[in-house]
Design an enzyme around this catalytic site. Sequence first.
Site, mmCIF file in Angstrom:
data_model
loop_
_atom_site.group_PDB
_atom_site.id
_atom_site.type_symbol
_atom_site.label_atom_id
_atom_site.label_comp_id
_atom_site.label_asym_id
_atom_site.label_seq_id
_atom_site.Cartn_x
_atom_site.Cartn_y
_atom_site.Cartn_z
ATOM 1 N N LEU A 1 -10.234 39.383 -2.006
ATOM 2 C CA LEU A 1 -11.621 39.271 -1.543
ATOM 3 C C LEU A 1 -12.604 39.238 -2.711
ATOM 4 C CD1 LEU A 1 -11.402 41.943 1.308
ATOM 5 C CD2 LEU A 1 -11.137 39.464 1.488
ATOM 6 N N LYS B 1 -1.951 43.721 -16.214
ATOM 7 C CA LYS B 1 -2.980 44.646 -16.716
ATOM 8 C C LYS B 1 -2.580 45.317 -18.025
ATOM 9 C CE LYS B 1 -4.999 45.744 -12.222
ATOM 10 N NZ LYS B 1 -5.386 46.785 -11.267
ATOM 11 N N ASP C 1 -11.134 49.622 -12.623
ATOM 12 C CA ASP C 1 -10.456 50.416 -11.581
ATOM 13 C C ASP C 1 -10.839 51.882 -11.768
ATOM 14 O OD1 ASP C 1 -9.087 48.251 -10.461
ATOM 15 O OD2 ASP C 1 -7.442 48.430 -11.903
HETATM 16 P P1 NAD Z 1 2.403 50.487 -7.220
HETATM 17 O O1 NAD Z 1 3.548 49.816 -6.573
HETATM 18 O O2 NAD Z 1 2.073 50.229 -8.648
HETATM 19 O O3 NAD Z 1 2.598 52.084 -7.096
HETATM 20 C C1 NAD Z 1 2.882 52.734 -5.897
HETATM 21 C C2 NAD Z 1 3.450 54.108 -6.239
HETATM 22 O O4 NAD Z 1 3.586 54.845 -5.047
HETATM 23 C C3 NAD Z 1 4.835 54.045 -6.890
HETATM 24 O O5 NAD Z 1 4.843 54.900 -8.011
HETATM 25 C C4 NAD Z 1 5.774 54.541 -5.786
HETATM 26 O O6 NAD Z 1 6.898 55.236 -6.305
HETATM 27 C C5 NAD Z 1 4.864 55.464 -5.039
HETATM 28 N N1 NAD Z 1 5.208 55.655 -3.642
HETATM 29 C C6 NAD Z 1 5.521 54.728 -2.729
HETATM 30 N N2 NAD Z 1 5.675 55.291 -1.515
HETATM 31 C C7 NAD Z 1 5.451 56.615 -1.707
HETATM 32 C C8 NAD Z 1 5.427 57.725 -0.855
HETATM 33 N N3 NAD Z 1 5.691 57.591 0.459
HETATM 34 N N4 NAD Z 1 5.125 58.917 -1.381
HETATM 35 C C9 NAD Z 1 4.837 59.060 -2.703
HETATM 36 N N5 NAD Z 1 4.852 58.046 -3.578
HETATM 37 C C10 NAD Z 1 5.143 56.844 -3.063
HETATM 38 O O7 NAD Z 1 1.159 50.178 -6.282
HETATM 39 P P2 NAD Z 1 -0.386 50.249 -6.715
HETATM 40 O O8 NAD Z 1 -0.785 48.982 -7.349
HETATM 41 O O9 NAD Z 1 -0.597 51.521 -7.424
HETATM 42 O O10 NAD Z 1 -1.105 50.245 -5.288
HETATM 43 C C11 NAD Z 1 -0.989 51.352 -4.392
HETATM 44 C C12 NAD Z 1 -1.951 51.146 -3.222
HETATM 45 O O11 NAD Z 1 -3.286 51.170 -3.717
HETATM 46 C C13 NAD Z 1 -1.817 49.810 -2.498
HETATM 47 O O12 NAD Z 1 -1.970 50.020 -1.121
HETATM 48 C C14 NAD Z 1 -2.978 48.989 -3.003
HETATM 49 O O13 NAD Z 1 -3.444 48.041 -2.083
HETATM 50 C C15 NAD Z 1 -4.018 50.071 -3.199
HETATM 51 N N6 NAD Z 1 -5.059 49.723 -4.181
HETATM 52 C C16 NAD Z 1 -6.352 49.893 -3.813
HETATM 53 C C17 NAD Z 1 -7.350 49.589 -4.705
HETATM 54 C C18 NAD Z 1 -8.785 49.734 -4.302
HETATM 55 O O14 NAD Z 1 -9.647 49.201 -5.000
HETATM 56 N N7 NAD Z 1 -9.096 50.457 -3.249
HETATM 57 C C19 NAD Z 1 -7.033 49.125 -5.995
HETATM 58 C C20 NAD Z 1 -5.695 48.981 -6.339
HETATM 59 C C21 NAD Z 1 -4.706 49.288 -5.421
#
Ligand code: NAD
Length: 287
Positions: free
Chosen positions: A19, A74, A111
């Site tokens: 977006l 990144k 971020d």
């Molecule tokens: P990522 O894959 O880099 O990391 C996810 C982490 O969560 C991993 O370390 C994994 O081991 C852990 N994990 C997965 N399931 C788990 C659970 N049930 N309990 C504990 N740990 C668990 O992903 P990311 O890029 O860090 O993104 C994570 C979330 O954040 C996504 O939903 C993404 O859309 C969201 N996000 C939001 C924003 C925003 O601006 N609001 C920005 C970036 C990412």
Amino acid sequence: MNPRPYLVGLVGTGVGPSLTPALHMTEARAQGLDYVYRTIDLDELAISPTRIGEVVSWARALGFDALNITHPCKQLVLAHLDDIDPAAAALGAVNTVVFDADGRTRGHNTDVTGFAHGFAEGLPDAATDTVVLVGAGGAGTAVADALVRLGCLNLHIVDLDLTRAGQLAADLGTRHPHARVMAAGFDDLPDLLPVSDGVVHATPTGMAAHPGMAFPAELLHPRLWVADIVYRPLNTALLQAARAAGCRTLDGGHMAVHQATDAFALITGITPDAERMSKHFRSLVVD
Ligand code: NAD
């Protein structure tokens, strides 16, 4: 209108549904700026993420003003920049590259600032002495940094991948020696959450493709604030349970909007209307 349109790109894999281009261009139009923002999907272009340095050089040569950088570039992009904002350099991750008038490249991380600004906006005056962060991935790493910069003194990091949680805790503790940063297991949550001010959820759990909650709703209590960074949907199962438990909450839209407002300001030098961008963002996502 500015005489020369801004030209900005979002580089990464799977960036098509982002977006961010719409957010930037609509705000620019409202500001009277001519601004083109395009996605540059490395998968679609069959360009390996390891060639991010070349992509940055091409963008500079082609007249881009800036790039947003996302997964999986990144960290990879750092080695290819002239200057890096100290906070982004310490974190080891850049999500915004601005090309200066003299052609130099400068990396930033919105971020981190986006979470911090979103937190201040949505949970003003919330205590941050003791916080639990669930999720130590790419986004969790930025959020952890922001939490410590917001004044968190005791940060407990929980992840399914214990090594990752331990590594992040060690790195962050070294960078911010005034804070106690500790890795913890899921088994520790029943002891940690009752004595914590807040919890931030940063795993993909709760997204449309990964429904549910990363930890049981029974652990929530009304003295705890709950921030979810998942924003598709905004009203996650965690936030619904948190509201039902009487917690103050912060949805993922705040971070998503403010990473964009902060990038817009870096690119244009103009402070965007965050409220207008938030309204636009919320019209585009499912509640
Ligand atoms: P990522 O894959 O880099 O990391 C996810 C982490 O969560 C991993 O370390 C994994 O081991 C852990 N994990 C997965 N399931 C788990 C659970 N049930 N309990 C504990 N740990 C668990 O992903 P990311 O890029 O860090 O993104 C994570 C979330 O954040 C996504 O939903 C993404 O859309 C969201 N996000 C939001 C924003 C925003 O601006 N609001 C920005 C970036 C990412």
